[in-house]
Design a protein around this motif. Structure first.
Motif, PDB file in Angstrom:
ATOM      1  N   GLY A  77       0.840  -1.192   0.000  1.00 60.27           N
ATOM      2  CA  GLY A  77       0.000   0.000   0.000  1.00 60.27           C
ATOM      3  C   GLY A  77       0.871   1.236   0.000  1.00 60.27           C
ATOM      4  O   GLY A  77       1.959   1.225  -0.551  1.00 60.27           O
ATOM      5  N   GLU A  78       0.419   2.303   0.633  1.00 64.68           N
ATOM      6  CA  GLU A  78       1.189   3.555   0.635  1.00 64.68           C
ATOM      7  C   GLU A  78       1.902   3.750   1.956  1.00 64.68           C
ATOM      8  O   GLU A  78       1.306   3.626   3.017  1.00 64.68           O
ATOM      9  CB  GLU A  78       0.276   4.747   0.371  1.00 64.68           C
ATOM     10  N   GLU A  79       3.182   4.055   1.862  1.00 65.35           N
ATOM     11  CA  GLU A  79       3.973   4.412   3.034  1.00 65.35           C
ATOM     12  C   GLU A  79       4.477   5.820   2.835  1.00 65.35           C
ATOM     13  O   GLU A  79       4.863   6.198   1.726  1.00 65.35           O
ATOM     14  CB  GLU A  79       5.170   3.473   3.193  1.00 65.35           C
ATOM     15  N   CYS A  80       4.480   6.588   3.904  1.00 68.24           N
ATOM     16  CA  CYS A  80       4.907   7.975   3.831  1.00 68.24           C
ATOM     17  C   CYS A  80       6.012   8.191   4.862  1.00 68.24           C
ATOM     18  O   CYS A  80       5.882   7.780   6.010  1.00 68.24           O
ATOM     19  CB  CYS A  80       3.709   8.870   4.138  1.00 68.24           C
ATOM     20  N   HIS A  81       7.111   8.783   4.434  1.00 67.50           N
ATOM     21  CA  HIS A  81       8.238   9.071   5.318  1.00 67.50           C
ATOM     22  C   HIS A  81       8.550  10.557   5.208  1.00 67.50           C
ATOM     23  O   HIS A  81       8.649  11.085   4.104  1.00 67.50           O
ATOM     24  CB  HIS A  81       9.477   8.265   4.900  1.00 67.50           C
ATOM     25  N   THR A  82       8.708  11.225   6.351  1.00 64.54           N
ATOM     26  CA  THR A  82       9.004  12.652   6.369  1.00 64.54           C
ATOM     27  C   THR A  82      10.419  12.865   6.905  1.00 64.54           C
ATOM     28  O   THR A  82      10.782  12.319   7.950  1.00 64.54           O
ATOM     29  CB  THR A  82       7.992  13.403   7.254  1.00 64.54           C
ATOM     30  N   PHE A  83      11.200  13.654   6.166  1.00 60.52           N
ATOM     31  CA  PHE A  83      12.580  13.934   6.555  1.00 60.52           C
ATOM     32  C   PHE A  83      12.770  15.440   6.640  1.00 60.52           C
ATOM     33  O   PHE A  83      12.183  16.188   5.865  1.00 60.52           O
ATOM     34  CB  PHE A  83      13.556  13.347   5.524  1.00 60.52           C
ATOM     35  N   VAL A  84      13.614  15.873   7.582  1.00 55.83           N
ATOM     36  CA  VAL A  84      13.857  17.300   7.756  1.00 55.83           C
ATOM     37  C   VAL A  84      15.142  17.744   7.071  1.00 55.83           C
ATOM     38  O   VAL A  84      15.457  18.924   7.063  1.00 55.83           O
ATOM     39  CB  VAL A  84      13.876  17.707   9.251  1.00 55.83           C
ATOM     40  N   SER A  85      15.869  16.799   6.495  1.00 55.81           N
ATOM     41  CA  SER A  85      17.091  17.171   5.776  1.00 55.81           C
ATOM     42  C   SER A  85      17.340  16.194   4.638  1.00 55.81           C
ATOM     43  O   SER A  85      16.908  15.040   4.674  1.00 55.81           O
ATOM     44  CB  SER A  85      18.296  17.190   6.720  1.00 55.81           C
ATOM     45  N   ARG A  86      18.059  16.672   3.645  1.00 60.86           N
ATOM     46  CA  ARG A  86      18.421  15.842   2.502  1.00 60.86           C
ATOM     47  C   ARG A  86      19.326  14.677   2.923  1.00 60.86           C
ATOM     48  O   ARG A  86      19.113  13.548   2.503  1.00 60.86           O
ATOM     49  CB  ARG A  86      19.100  16.742   1.463  1.00 60.86           C
ATOM     50  N   PRO A  87      20.366  14.918   3.781  1.00 60.81           N
ATOM     51  CA  PRO A  87      21.197  13.790   4.222  1.00 60.81           C
ATOM     52  C   PRO A  87      20.395  12.701   4.935  1.00 60.81           C
ATOM     53  O   PRO A  87      20.678  11.515   4.778  1.00 60.81           O
ATOM     54  CB  PRO A  87      22.217  14.437   5.165  1.00 60.81           C
ATOM     55  N   GLU A  88      19.390  13.117   5.718  1.00 62.64           N
ATOM     56  CA  GLU A  88      18.542  12.137   6.411  1.00 62.64           C
ATOM     57  C   GLU A  88      17.777  11.285   5.393  1.00 62.64           C
ATOM     58  O   GLU A  88      17.692  10.068   5.532  1.00 62.64           O
ATOM     59  CB  GLU A  88      17.575  12.871   7.343  1.00 62.64           C
ATOM     60  N   MET A  89      17.243  11.918   4.350  1.00 61.68           N
ATOM     61  CA  MET A  89      16.522  11.190   3.304  1.00 61.68           C
ATOM     62  C   MET A  89      17.467  10.238   2.570  1.00 61.68           C
ATOM     63  O   MET A  89      17.115   9.089   2.310  1.00 61.68           O
ATOM     64  CB  MET A  89      15.892  12.163   2.319  1.00 61.68           C
ATOM     65  N   LEU A  90      18.663  10.714   2.237  1.00 59.32           N
ATOM     66  CA  LEU A  90      19.622   9.868   1.520  1.00 59.32           C
ATOM     67  C   LEU A  90      20.053   8.684   2.372  1.00 59.32           C
ATOM     68  O   LEU A  90      20.238   7.577   1.854  1.00 59.32           O
ATOM     69  CB  LEU A  90      20.835  10.687   1.079  1.00 59.32           C
ATOM     70  N   HIS A  91      20.193   8.890   3.679  1.00 60.19           N
ATOM     71  CA  HIS A  91      20.528   7.783   4.583  1.00 60.19           C
ATOM     72  C   HIS A  91      19.420   6.725   4.555  1.00 60.19           C
ATOM     73  O   HIS A  91      19.688   5.529   4.474  1.00 60.19           O
ATOM     74  CB  HIS A  91      20.733   8.320   6.008  1.00 60.19           C
ATOM     75  N   TRP A  92      18.168   7.175   4.603  1.00 65.50           N
ATOM     76  CA  TRP A  92      17.036   6.244   4.514  1.00 65.50           C
ATOM     77  C   TRP A  92      17.080   5.489   3.181  1.00 65.50           C
ATOM     78  O   TRP A  92      16.891   4.273   3.144  1.00 65.50           O
ATOM     79  CB  TRP A  92      15.711   7.002   4.646  1.00 65.50           C
ATOM     80  N   ALA A  93      17.320   6.216   2.085  1.00 61.14           N
ATOM     81  CA  ALA A  93      17.341   5.604   0.759  1.00 61.14           C
ATOM     82  C   ALA A  93      18.446   4.549   0.650  1.00 61.14           C
ATOM     83  O   ALA A  93      18.237   3.480   0.073  1.00 61.14           O
ATOM     84  CB  ALA A  93      17.509   6.674  -0.317  1.00 61.14           C
ATOM     85  N   GLU A  94      19.618   4.848   1.223  1.00 62.43           N
ATOM     86  CA  GLU A  94      20.729   3.878   1.200  1.00 62.43           C
ATOM     87  C   GLU A  94      20.332   2.585   1.916  1.00 62.43           C
ATOM     88  O   GLU A  94      20.689   1.497   1.485  1.00 62.43           O
ATOM     89  CB  GLU A  94      21.980   4.464   1.860  1.00 62.43           C
ATOM     90  N   ASN A  95      19.594   2.728   3.015  1.00 67.82           N
ATOM     91  CA  ASN A  95      19.152   1.539   3.766  1.00 67.82           C
ATOM     92  C   ASN A  95      17.969   0.842   3.094  1.00 67.82           C
ATOM     93  O   ASN A  95      17.855  -0.381   3.157  1.00 67.82           O
ATOM     94  CB  ASN A  95      18.784   1.920   5.200  1.00 67.82           C
ATOM     95  N   ARG A  96      17.088   1.609   2.488  1.00 70.91           N
ATOM     96  CA  ARG A  96      15.902   1.047   1.826  1.00 70.91           C
ATOM     97  C   ARG A  96      16.273   0.315   0.545  1.00 70.91           C
ATOM     98  O   ARG A  96      15.712  -0.729   0.232  1.00 70.91           O
ATOM     99  CB  ARG A  96      14.905   2.176   1.543  1.00 70.91           C
ATOM    100  N   PHE A  97      17.223   0.853  -0.199  1.00 73.02           N
ATOM    101  CA  PHE A  97      17.647   0.262  -1.470  1.00 73.02           C
ATOM    102  C   PHE A  97      19.070  -0.266  -1.329  1.00 73.02           C
ATOM    103  O   PHE A  97      20.013   0.267  -1.894  1.00 73.02           O
ATOM    104  CB  PHE A  97      17.535   1.310  -2.596  1.00 73.02           C
ATOM    105  N   ARG A  98      19.211  -1.312  -0.524  1.00 73.29           N
ATOM    106  CA  ARG A  98      20.522  -1.896  -0.241  1.00 73.29           C
ATOM    107  C   ARG A  98      21.078  -2.618  -1.465  1.00 73.29           C
ATOM    108  O   ARG A  98      20.333  -3.282  -2.195  1.00 73.29           O
ATOM    109  CB  ARG A  98      20.424  -2.875   0.925  1.00 73.29           C
ATOM    110  N   PRO A  99      22.387  -2.518  -1.696  1.00 74.26           N
ATOM    111  CA  PRO A  99      23.005  -3.206  -2.840  1.00 74.26           C
ATOM    112  C   PRO A  99      22.706  -4.706  -2.866  1.00 74.26           C
ATOM    113  O   PRO A  99      22.512  -5.284  -3.937  1.00 74.26           O
ATOM    114  CB  PRO A  99      24.498  -2.940  -2.653  1.00 74.26           C
ATOM    115  N   ALA A 100      22.619  -5.334  -1.703  1.00 74.67           N
ATOM    116  CA  ALA A 100      22.364  -6.780  -1.641  1.00 74.67           C
ATOM    117  C   ALA A 100      21.006  -7.153  -2.225  1.00 74.67           C
ATOM    118  O   ALA A 100      20.812  -8.272  -2.695  1.00 74.67           O
ATOM    119  CB  ALA A 100      22.459  -7.260  -0.192  1.00 74.67           C
ATOM    120  N   ASP A 101      20.063  -6.192  -2.213  1.00 72.15           N
ATOM    121  CA  ASP A 101      18.725  -6.453  -2.757  1.00 72.15           C
ATOM    122  C   ASP A 101      18.676  -6.289  -4.278  1.00 72.15           C
ATOM    123  O   ASP A 101      17.661  -6.588  -4.890  1.00 72.15           O
ATOM    124  CB  ASP A 101      17.690  -5.511  -2.118  1.00 72.15           C
TER     125      ASP A 101
END
Length: 77
Positions: free
Chosen positions: A35-59
């Motif tokens: 379904g829909e998931e919503c994530h709110t970030f207060v900074s670009r580095p915080e969003m990029l950190h989430w993205a690195e963990n969400r889209f892991r190279p192993a996947d």
């Protein structure tokens, strides 16, 4: 007016967008599985950190180019 960035869109049930609302970044991930998931970030580095963990190279073994495109889209914001 909010600026909306599309990270990917496979169809109307599988997509990920980022809305820039001032300093706030809102990531909306829609999948036919979760379904829909919503994530709110207060900074670009915080969003990029989430993205690195969400889209892991192993996947993305064998699909490294797809992951690179997704991460480049995040970095372009």
């Amino acid at each position: 007016m909010f600026k909306k960035h599309q990270i990917y869109k496979r169809d109307k049930y599988n997509m990920l967008t980022v809305e820039v609302q001032g300093k706030t970044l809102i990531v909306r991930e829609i999948s036919d599985q979760w379904g829909e998931e919503c994530h709110t970030f207060v900074s670009r580095p915080e969003m990029l950190h989430w993205a690195e963990n969400r889209f892991r190279p192993a996947d993305f073994v064998g699909r490294e180019e797809e992951r690179n495109e997704i991460m480049e889209s995040f970095k372009a914001i």
